[in-house]
Enzyme design. Structure first.
Site, short mmCIF file in Angstrom:
data_model
loop_
_atom_site.label_atom_id
_atom_site.label_comp_id
_atom_site.label_asym_id
_atom_site.label_seq_id
_atom_site.Cartn_x
_atom_site.Cartn_y
_atom_site.Cartn_z
CE LYS A 9 -1.84 2.61 3.07
NZ LYS A 9 -1.74 3.91 2.34
N GLY B 146 6.81 4.62 8.71
CA GLY B 146 5.97 5.81 8.93
C GLY B 146 6.15 6.31 10.34
CD GLU C 112 12.65 3.63 9.04
OE1 GLU C 112 12.66 4.46 9.98
OE2 GLU C 112 12.54 3.94 7.85
CB CYS D 264 12.57 8.33 9.51
SG CYS D 264 13.36 7.22 8.36
CD GLU E 58 10.05 11.94 12.97
OE1 GLU E 58 8.99 11.34 13.26
OE2 GLU E 58 10.96 11.46 12.28
P1 ADP Z 1 2.49 10.51 8.26
O1 ADP Z 1 1.78 10.86 9.53
O2 ADP Z 1 3.84 11.08 8.17
O3 ADP Z 1 1.68 10.68 7.01
P2 ADP Z 1 1.84 7.77 8.65
O4 ADP Z 1 2.54 6.90 9.62
O5 ADP Z 1 0.47 8.22 9.01
O6 ADP Z 1 2.80 8.97 8.38
O7 ADP Z 1 1.76 7.09 7.21
C1 ADP Z 1 2.66 6.16 6.71
C2 ADP Z 1 1.89 5.07 5.99
O8 ADP Z 1 1.04 4.45 6.93
C3 ADP Z 1 0.98 5.56 4.86
O9 ADP Z 1 0.97 4.58 3.83
C4 ADP Z 1 -0.37 5.63 5.55
O10 ADP Z 1 -1.46 5.50 4.65
C5 ADP Z 1 -0.30 4.45 6.46
N1 ADP Z 1 -1.22 4.53 7.61
C6 ADP Z 1 -1.65 5.64 8.26
N2 ADP Z 1 -2.50 5.31 9.24
C7 ADP Z 1 -2.64 3.96 9.23
C8 ADP Z 1 -3.38 3.02 10.02
N3 ADP Z 1 -4.17 3.40 11.01
N4 ADP Z 1 -3.26 1.71 9.70
C9 ADP Z 1 -2.44 1.29 8.71
N5 ADP Z 1 -1.73 2.14 7.94
C10 ADP Z 1 -1.81 3.46 8.19
#
Ligand code: ADP
Length: 502
Positions: A191, A244, A266, A300, A402
């Site tokens: 994804k 993320g 990570e 990161c 961060e």
């Molecule tokens: P940021 O806050 O910097 O956008 P995220 O950690 O939210 O970073 O996003 C990193 C990835 O995790 C993206 O692909 C996002 O769609 C996905 N993501 C965000 N929220 C969720 C969740 N609750 N469950 C699974 N994946 C998620």
């Protein structure tokens, strides 16, 4: 397919056919709900195109395709050498399409075209090629115990791997995860981040062209809370690999517990960069600048806390400010001379500006930046000026949290003990850097820093051949290097009894 792609042209004149659907079983399909997510060009704040958004039902379809592919003899029984050949072909196709992929990365993410073309695309192709080389070198051991018994181990694929990708290095982060997964014979549902799906969707067509069997790689764009969550909580997904934020990683860990998924995470960081009195000042300044300002600060491992020893503090600060002024040219990412493009989204822009307010309210000194930059086009893009705060103390939020932008805090320390304490005063433990010309000090301090990575006399020059990952709240497991393979195979021990009687 006709309505699942669109013809696009970038400001640099480059034209390409952009897929807009979900990629399942080597085919483009619509999502079940009809919902689309607009991909925004951060330079102009205007929509580039919109992409189908996967529902939980669509994710389930992709998982079923990945499961079927795992059991398909075309993949399951494919010798490692042939998996390696497919990966090498993919690496070559990435290079052949370098200009298109770099253009897409820049229009969707905002990073300078020269960076996309030279850095991101090299890393993407080389990571796939590097792991392609491992595909026929994943094997077990023979373990002798007594004359009556021995055992051997085999390394088997983990199974169906869910991979959740961030928006800061879309293609490279996809390559970091696809490389070891495919080398070890897994199948994947990936994804992309919903903010930057375009380049990864274009890559999907190259996966078909390289000759991968249907279902081995499936790509479903979608919202994190919907598609990402569906993947993390799916009962038939064996592994989840995520890059993320730490906050999202905590949710993913909970969701992944439903079937005890193998998990690699990570996550965030607030990495220190320590400059000792005996450092080569010019070298320290150059790397300290790259370490926080490269990629709009959206890394990161960005060394976002600079700790400088008393004696050289003033000289370092003056030289660092000059470096930012002379090198950090903010501008249109398609301009050759641009060092810093826009932040990826309005949300990230807002986040950085809110931390400028935090820094001011904490009475740190804003010595540079802290403002939007409106010098590109009609001024609607998400540009910020590179920002430096001094007089920062470890208690402050801007020292601990961060920011994920071109935003650095600089503070001073008196001796080595002080530096190590201040460096480790963090919930995170991802990267770290130190500058000294004293050999023994360099290695002594490197050992004492709580981090997954230490750069001696550089910062953030990561490499696909070297393990990457964090300790503390910066993650679990390692990506890249030989270590990255461990996350994608299970060791099976086969016991052999040689004795006829008990
Ligand atoms: P940021 O806050 O910097 O956008 P995220 O950690 O939210 O970073 O996003 C990193 C990835 O995790 C993206 O692909 C996002 O769609 C996905 N993501 C965000 N929220 C969720 C969740 N609750 N469950 C699974 N994946 C998620």
């Amino acid at each position: 397919m006709a309505d699942l792609s669109v013809q696009l042209t970038a400001p640099n004149g480059h034209t390409w056919t952009q897929p807009t659907g979900l990629f399942i079983n080597n085919q483009w399909v619509k999502c079940s709900t009809g919902e689309k997510i607009a991909s925004i060009n951060p330079t102009t704040a205007k929509e580039i195109t919109s992409i189908h958004a996967a529902s939980a039902q669509d994710v389930d379809k992709a998982v079923k395709a990945a499961r079927a592919a795992l059991n398909n003899p075309c993949w399951r029984d494919l010798p490692g050498i042939d998996r390696g050949k497919l990966m090498n072909r993919l690496a070559q196709l990435i290079e052949d399409n370098r200009a298109t992929l770099a253009t897409i990365e820049t229009i969707d993410n905002g990073k300078p075209y020269s960076v996309s073309f030279n850095d991101d695309l090299t890393e993407t192709a080389e990571t796939i090629r590097y792991y392609g080389g491992y595909a026929d070198k994943v094997f077990g051991q023979v373990i002798d115990t007594t004359p009556d018994k021995f055992a051997y181990t085999v390394r088997e694929p983990v199974g169906v791997c869910g991979q959740i990708i961030p928006w800061n290095f879309p293609l490279a982060m996809a390559a970091w995860k696809l490389g070891p997964a495919l080398a070890c014979g897994n199948t994947v549902v990936l994804k992309p981040a919903e903010q930057t799906p375009l380049s990864i969707l274009f890559l999907a067509n190259l996966i078909v062209e390289a000759g991968f069997p249907p279902g081995v790689v499936n790509i479903v764009n979608g919202h994190g809370a919907v598609a990402g969550a569906a993947l993390a909580s799916h009962m038939d997904v064996d592994k989840i690999a995520f890059t993320g934020s730490t906050a999202t990683a905590k949710q993913i860990m909970k969701m992944a517990s439903v079937n005890l998924k193998n998990t690699t995470l990570e996550t965030g960081g607030k990495s220190p960069l320590i400059v000792f009195n005996d450092a080569d000042l010019e070298q320290a300044v150059e790397w300290a600048h790259i370490g926080i300002m490269y990629n709009q600060g959206q890394i990161c491992t960005a060394t976002s806390r600079i700790l400088v020893q008393d004696e050289i503090y003033d000289r370092f600060l003056e030289a660092f400010k000059a470096q930012v002024k002379n090198v950090s040219k903010v501008g249109d990412p398609f301009e050759e001379s641009t060092f810093q493009g826009p932040q990826v989204t309005q949300a990230q822009y807002d986040r950085i500006m809110s931390y400028v307010d935090v820094g001011k309210s904490e009475k740190a000194t804003l010595v540079s930046g802290g403002k939007p930059f409106s010098g590109v086009g009609d001024g609607k893009g998400f540009f910020v000026e590179p920002t430096i705060f001094t007089d920062v103390t470890p208690k402050m939020r801007i020292y601990q949290e961060e920011v994920f932008g071109p935003f650095v805090v600089i503070t001073r320390f008196s001796d080595e003990k002080d530096a190590i304490e201040m460096a480790n005063d963090s919930a995170y433990g991802l990267g770290s850097a130190l500058f000294t010309t004293n050999l023994t000090r360099a290695h002594r301090v490197a050992k004492k820093i709580e981090a997954g990575m230490v750069w001696i006399n550089s910062s953030n020059d990561s490499d696909w051949r070297i393990p990457f990952g964090g300790v503390k709240q910066s993650g679990i497991g390692r990506e890249l290097g030989e270590a990255g393979l461990a996350a994608y195979s299970n060791i099976k021990a086969i016991h052999v009894n040689m004795k006829s009687k008990l």
